[in-house]
Enzyme design. Sequence first.
Site, mmCIF file in Angstrom:
data_model
loop_
_atom_site.group_PDB
_atom_site.id
_atom_site.type_symbol
_atom_site.label_atom_id
_atom_site.label_comp_id
_atom_site.label_asym_id
_atom_site.label_seq_id
_atom_site.Cartn_x
_atom_site.Cartn_y
_atom_site.Cartn_z
ATOM 1 N N VAL A 81 -90.029 -5.385 -50.378
ATOM 2 C CA VAL A 81 -90.020 -5.834 -49.104
ATOM 3 C C VAL A 81 -88.450 -4.882 -48.458
ATOM 4 O O VAL A 81 -87.544 -4.916 -49.147
ATOM 5 C CB VAL A 81 -89.495 -7.159 -48.907
ATOM 6 N N SER A 82 -88.886 -4.328 -47.410
ATOM 7 C CA SER A 82 -87.822 -3.286 -47.030
ATOM 8 C C SER A 82 -88.151 -3.251 -45.359
ATOM 9 O O SER A 82 -89.317 -2.932 -44.983
ATOM 10 C CB SER A 82 -87.545 -2.065 -47.556
ATOM 11 N N VAL A 83 -86.995 -2.976 -44.504
ATOM 12 C CA VAL A 83 -87.256 -2.493 -43.138
ATOM 13 C C VAL A 83 -85.897 -1.439 -42.890
ATOM 14 O O VAL A 83 -84.885 -1.827 -43.427
ATOM 15 C CB VAL A 83 -86.972 -3.644 -42.348
ATOM 16 N N ARG A 89 -84.543 -6.192 -36.703
ATOM 17 C CA ARG A 89 -84.214 -7.294 -35.632
ATOM 18 C C ARG A 89 -85.611 -7.029 -34.545
ATOM 19 O O ARG A 89 -85.318 -7.067 -33.178
ATOM 20 C CB ARG A 89 -82.986 -7.183 -35.048
ATOM 21 N N ARG A 90 -86.671 -6.413 -35.108
ATOM 22 C CA ARG A 90 -87.767 -6.495 -34.292
ATOM 23 C C ARG A 90 -89.037 -7.492 -34.899
ATOM 24 O O ARG A 90 -90.308 -7.370 -34.118
ATOM 25 C CB ARG A 90 -88.405 -4.848 -34.043
ATOM 26 N N GLY A 91 -88.660 -8.548 -35.731
ATOM 27 C CA GLY A 91 -89.452 -9.355 -36.154
ATOM 28 C C GLY A 91 -90.556 -8.871 -37.181
ATOM 29 O O GLY A 91 -91.439 -9.333 -37.505
ATOM 30 N N LEU A 93 -90.120 -8.439 -40.526
ATOM 31 C CA LEU A 93 -89.944 -9.136 -41.815
ATOM 32 C C LEU A 93 -90.557 -10.571 -41.601
ATOM 33 O O LEU A 93 -91.613 -10.824 -42.396
ATOM 34 C CB LEU A 93 -88.527 -9.527 -42.129
ATOM 35 N N SER A 118 -82.625 -9.494 -52.250
ATOM 36 C CA SER A 118 -81.789 -9.019 -52.442
ATOM 37 C C SER A 118 -80.313 -9.327 -51.843
ATOM 38 O O SER A 118 -79.125 -9.229 -52.156
ATOM 39 C CB SER A 118 -81.967 -7.623 -51.601
ATOM 40 N N TYR A 123 -84.644 -15.819 -47.259
ATOM 41 C CA TYR A 123 -86.013 -16.218 -47.346
ATOM 42 C C TYR A 123 -86.027 -17.600 -47.219
ATOM 43 O O TYR A 123 -87.283 -18.087 -47.073
ATOM 44 C CB TYR A 123 -86.715 -15.674 -48.539
ATOM 45 N N PHE A 418 -88.934 -8.281 -60.500
ATOM 46 C CA PHE A 418 -90.385 -7.335 -60.120
ATOM 47 C C PHE A 418 -90.172 -7.340 -58.611
ATOM 48 O O PHE A 418 -91.228 -6.684 -57.749
ATOM 49 C CB PHE A 418 -91.704 -8.610 -60.196
#
Length: 418
Positions: A81-83, A89-91, A93, A118, A123, A418
């Site tokens: 998972v990455s942005v 801050r654009r929703g 995730l 991370s 979460y 993982f």
Amino acid sequence: MTTEPRVLQDSEWDAWYDSLLSAFASTDSAEERELRRSLTETERCLGVWDEGRPVATAGLFSFRMAVPGGALVPTAGVTMVSVAPTHRRRGILRSFMRRQLDDVRAAGTEPLAALTASEAPIYGRFGYGLAVRSLAVRIDTSRAGLRLPAPLAAEAAKLRLRQSDEAASLVAECEAVYARAVPRRPGMLERRPGWEREPLLDPERLREGASPLRCVVALRDGEPVAYARYAVRTRWTESDAPDGEVQLRDLEALDPAGYAALWQFLFDIDLTTWVVSDNRPLDDPWQHLVENIRRCTTRLNTDSLYLRPVDVGAALAARTYAAPVDAVLRVEDDFCPWNTGNWRLSGDEKGAVCEPTRDAADLALSVRELGSAYLGGTSLGALADAGLVAEERPSSGVLRAVSTALSSGTAPFLPHGF
């Protein structure tokens, strides 16, 4: 640009993976990249693109995880998972989390979802609770000493070093032990084809002066009963005394004698003074075999695995319980509202059922706390002391009973990420 995720195409994987590495300011080797590519389930990966370039990534692995009682329960492993920093801050995730959990629920085969994080605060708002912790250890083998009970010393196992040119034998022996060990400890992951390569990944860029990965196998009557994979980093003091360290990667054993034989081997490796590991179970038995525990430094790894039920009823019915339990849980799940409601849990060490009910609740908690307690590593009573679980009838004793039932005889453990 749209922030709506779409499924990754095979031809896009390299650019998608590069975006992931960039977001974490990381690099990889050809060996690491090839392994990640081979393990990726492309059809379960999502991305967001801006002007044809991937700017956000997320994926799922199809696992089976051991739960209390020994069942291997299908589990969606949230991963990669990455942005990109330019698109936060654009929703994005949230849109990933929404799509993944909706897809898992629609498939109806995985009652659990799990992840490693991370950053710890990310979460919880999506219902993931801290379910597994581990120990980082540093043992002064020159002073700690081992005290092996006579039965363990008598039931000796033959130790054999396995070299890299014995790769096929090495994998077969270790994986035979690992597969039998998985049901014994909650949180352990069954290794699907290809995942046996994960513990063997040994890029030179990450060794920091240590040797290539080594392996020792304990055999009894010709059959493997335990193994340890490790590296050695040679060091010397200013007075030219050896001060090397054994870096333990992983160790699994099917009986106490094989376990003890491997630890004795690790303690006795020439020119070393330390055994270190970043990831061992909280109840690792070596802690009861050393003669001087004060020469052993342990540090709690505060968060190894986060877990959430995707289907509360199926998840609670998939495990067994340390004591008979019959209670109604009122579960709140803002992110997956299909879980919100009252659930009657009835079970014991042989099995369980968990179904919606209109009966009054005995306990009230969020799905996040339920995820934390699910593998038995977090006490429901401790969560209640923190104000996170409410006992509707405090004098009934239900909290104590349910907390006892949810406990596990062994601490949950995640052997590798993982």
